[in-house]
Design a protein around this motif. Structure first.
Motif, PDB file in Angstrom:
ATOM      1  N   GLY A 131      58.072   5.490  31.065  1.00 29.64           N
ATOM      2  CA  GLY A 131      59.159   4.517  31.032  1.00 29.64           C
ATOM      3  C   GLY A 131      59.316   3.996  29.616  1.00 29.64           C
ATOM      4  N   ILE A 132      60.035   2.893  29.479  1.00 28.42           N
ATOM      5  CA  ILE A 132      60.234   2.271  28.172  1.00 28.42           C
ATOM      6  C   ILE A 132      59.294   1.087  28.058  1.00 28.42           C
ATOM      7  CG2 ILE A 132      61.867   1.107  26.646  1.00 28.42           C
ATOM      8  CD1 ILE A 132      64.090   2.701  27.941  1.00 28.42           C
ATOM      9  N   CYS A 190      54.060   9.147  21.822  1.00 25.84           N
ATOM     10  CA  CYS A 190      54.391   7.915  21.114  1.00 25.84           C
ATOM     11  C   CYS A 190      53.763   7.848  19.727  1.00 25.84           C
ATOM     12  CB  CYS A 190      53.947   6.694  21.920  1.00 25.84           C
ATOM     13  SG  CYS A 190      54.861   6.475  23.463  1.00 25.84           S
ATOM     14  N   ASP A 231      56.528   6.827  16.634  1.00 24.63           N
ATOM     15  CA  ASP A 231      57.574   7.630  17.283  1.00 24.63           C
ATOM     16  C   ASP A 231      58.965   7.350  16.732  1.00 24.63           C
ATOM     17  OD1 ASP A 231      58.133   5.169  18.378  1.00 24.63           O
ATOM     18  OD2 ASP A 231      57.537   5.687  20.422  1.00 24.63           O
ATOM     19  N   SER A 274      58.735   2.034  22.414  1.00 28.06           N
ATOM     20  CA  SER A 274      58.164   3.343  22.727  1.00 28.06           C
ATOM     21  C   SER A 274      58.583   3.817  24.110  1.00 28.06           C
ATOM     22  CB  SER A 274      56.635   3.272  22.656  1.00 28.06           C
ATOM     23  OG  SER A 274      56.239   3.032  21.338  1.00 28.06           O
ATOM     24  N   GLU A 275      58.724   5.127  24.227  1.00 30.17           N
ATOM     25  CA  GLU A 275      59.146   5.731  25.493  1.00 30.17           C
ATOM     26  C   GLU A 275      58.112   6.750  25.952  1.00 30.17           C
ATOM     27  OE1 GLU A 275      63.077   7.301  25.332  1.00 30.17           O
ATOM     28  OE2 GLU A 275      63.934   5.489  24.409  1.00 30.17           O
ATOM     29  N   LEU A 302      54.158   2.399  32.228  1.00 29.50           N
ATOM     30  CA  LEU A 302      55.285   2.651  31.333  1.00 29.50           C
ATOM     31  C   LEU A 302      54.932   3.631  30.217  1.00 29.50           C
ATOM     32  CD1 LEU A 302      56.703  -0.974  30.945  1.00 29.50           C
ATOM     33  CD2 LEU A 302      57.493   0.843  32.476  1.00 29.50           C
ATOM     34  N   GLU A 303      53.652   3.906  30.050  1.00 27.80           N
ATOM     35  CA  GLU A 303      53.232   4.827  28.991  1.00 27.80           C
ATOM     36  C   GLU A 303      52.920   6.202  29.591  1.00 27.80           C
ATOM     37  OE1 GLU A 303      50.882   3.046  25.710  1.00 27.80           O
ATOM     38  OE2 GLU A 303      50.915   1.222  26.932  1.00 27.80           O
ATOM     39  N   LEU A 305      60.897   4.966  17.256  1.00 29.47           N
ATOM     40  CA  LEU A 305      61.775   4.290  18.210  1.00 29.47           C
ATOM     41  C   LEU A 305      61.586   2.785  18.152  1.00 29.47           C
ATOM     42  CD1 LEU A 305      61.241   6.621  21.305  1.00 29.47           C
ATOM     43  CD2 LEU A 305      63.084   6.720  19.602  1.00 29.47           C
TER      44      LEU A 305
END
Length: 437
Positions: free
Chosen positions: A119-120, A101, A110, A115-116, A158-159, A112
């Motif tokens: 998970g998201i 990330c 990242d 962040s992914e 999620l991270e 985005l």
């Protein structure tokens, strides 16, 4: 860019008064005008207050010390932290690292919207370049030090979806990691065979049960190892410093008596005049770091059907309850100033929806913008402040009534042009280190 003005605990509207009329003074027969007594610089006449604020916004000072981390500026700890930053085995499935990330080639973002990792995530990843100048970390300030915040993504499902006990086992069982760790922090008083594969105080039922069954001394030993991992990663992240920007070059030239025309063009100087003048962007994006370090609710539009992020309201609860905070057992300054600041944080409904003012240094290279990544480019951000179209009004939670800037198209272009001058060269040599496996 935040447009709300912070004075004490009260934040005023973005712009309600005119402070400056920018006068374009295209000079003839002179390639490099000399600054006059009325403040003329380059091709644009600057209001005295604008000039003073601009000159005070550079250079960026040295990174402030972190008394809570005795290894904050230790080169060996930084080298170890760099290795950990790119270590995918700290994640639950071995697929992601901190660098997933925070990609070096994207100024440690990242790129985005959200962040992914495993998970998201619910937020956009901010840059880590020059981030050691922050007082609070994450958009909601849930951590009061860089090292405490470096720990959180490891266990966030999620991270990185990892686990503090698994991270400790990794260090114990990997010969290279263990040798490097112990050369800095001393022997680890734990044996990997006595540790479960996964155990943590919060998370799944199995992990929480395994954590509760560990002896208190073992739990403390695991937390000590993880705290040192965080301190190492923070030592590395403190080295992520950008070089001087073109704005810094302008300030240096003008401070020497030059006109700055070799660093910024007329559009960029007009944008600077808006930023430090009637736009009042400087009220929240203040100082050489271009951030007041505080939390503001600017009413970012929320897509239909999605809940509004509570921001600092939840962050305040998290920082006070964090066992790795500045007053905790693993802080190297548990009675210091940061510990006292954290103890004084209030879980106040008035902070609902407020987010930390981001730095604007490097902002031209860190799209998308806002905590939710909802604005794709700088023009979108400036247009939002120009019109406040779609801004959410939260009654007593709204800390100020924002007034649209009502910029014309040229002014929007000028302000964007100035913001893009705040990016200096990124840190060098930030590629994954070679490891023993």
């Amino acid at each position: 860019m935040n447009g709300a003005e912070a004075r004490g605990s009260r934040v005023h509207g973005i712009v309600t008064r005119s402070m400056l009329v920018v006068v374009v003074a295209i000079t003839a027969g002179c390639d490099r005008p000399t600054p006059s007594l009325d403040g003329e610089v380059g091709l644009v006449s600057l209001d005295a207050d604008v000039r003073r604020r601009a000159l005070a916004a550079s250079p960026l000072p040295v990174v402030p010390p972190d008394p809570t981390n005795r290894w904050a500026d230790d080169s060996d700890a930084a080298a170890f932290g760099r290795r950990l930053f790119f270590e995918t085995r700290l994640s639950g499935d071995g697929s992601v690292s901190c660098a997933t990330c925070h990609r070096p080639e994207l100024r440690f973002t990242d790129g985005l919207t959200l962040s992914e990792g495993i998970g998201i995530a619910g937020r956009h990843a901010p840059t880590l370049v020059d981030a050691a100048h922050h007082r609070w970390f994450n958009w909601d300030g849930r951590s009061d030090s860089m090292w405490a915040h470096a720990i959180r993504p490891i266990e966030n499902p999620l991270e990185m979806g990892g686990d503090r006990t698994a991270a400790t086992r990794l260090v114990l069982e990997d010969l290279g990691l263990r040798e490097e760790y112990e050369s800095i922090f001393g022997p680890i008083e734990l044996e990997s065979g006595s540790l479960p594969n996964a155990a943590r105080p919060e998370g799944g039922e199995v992990e929480m049960k395994a954590w509760a069954e560990l002896p208190p001394a073992t739990r403390g030993g695991i937390d000590a190892v993880v705290a040192n991992l965080g301190k190492s990663m923070a030592a590395y992240q403190r080295t992520l410093r950008a070089g001087p920007s073109r704005f810094d070059e302008w300030v240096a030239d003008v401070a020497r008596g030059g006109d700055g025309a070799s660093a910024l063009d007329a559009s960029e100087i007009r944008g600077m005049s808006l930023f430090f003048g009637r736009g009042e962007c400087w009220e929240c994006h203040s100082g050489a770091f271009f951030s007041d370090g505080e939390f503001h609710n600017i009413g970012i539009p929320v897509p239909a059907g999605l809940p509004r992020d509570s921001g600092r309201y939840e962050g305040a609860r998290l920082v006070r309850g964090d066992p790795f905070n500045a007053a905790g057992a693993h802080s190297d300054a548990p009675d210091g100033i940061q510990a006292m600041l954290s103890a004084g944080v209030k879980h106040d409904p008035e902070t609902w929806g407020a987010f930390r003012t981001p730095t604007l240094r490097g902002v031209g290279e860190t799209a998308p913008y806002m905590h939710d990544g909802s604005m794709p480019d700088l023009e979108s951000v400036v247009r939002f402040y120009s019109t406040l179209e779609g801004a959410v009004q939260l009654d007593h939670h709204q800390e100020s009534v924002l007034t649209p800037l009502l910029l014309d198209p040229t002014e929007i272009d000028d302000l964007v042009a100035f913001l893009e001058t705040l990016s200096g060269p990124p840190p060098d040599g930030q590629r994954p280190p070679k490891t023993d496996g």
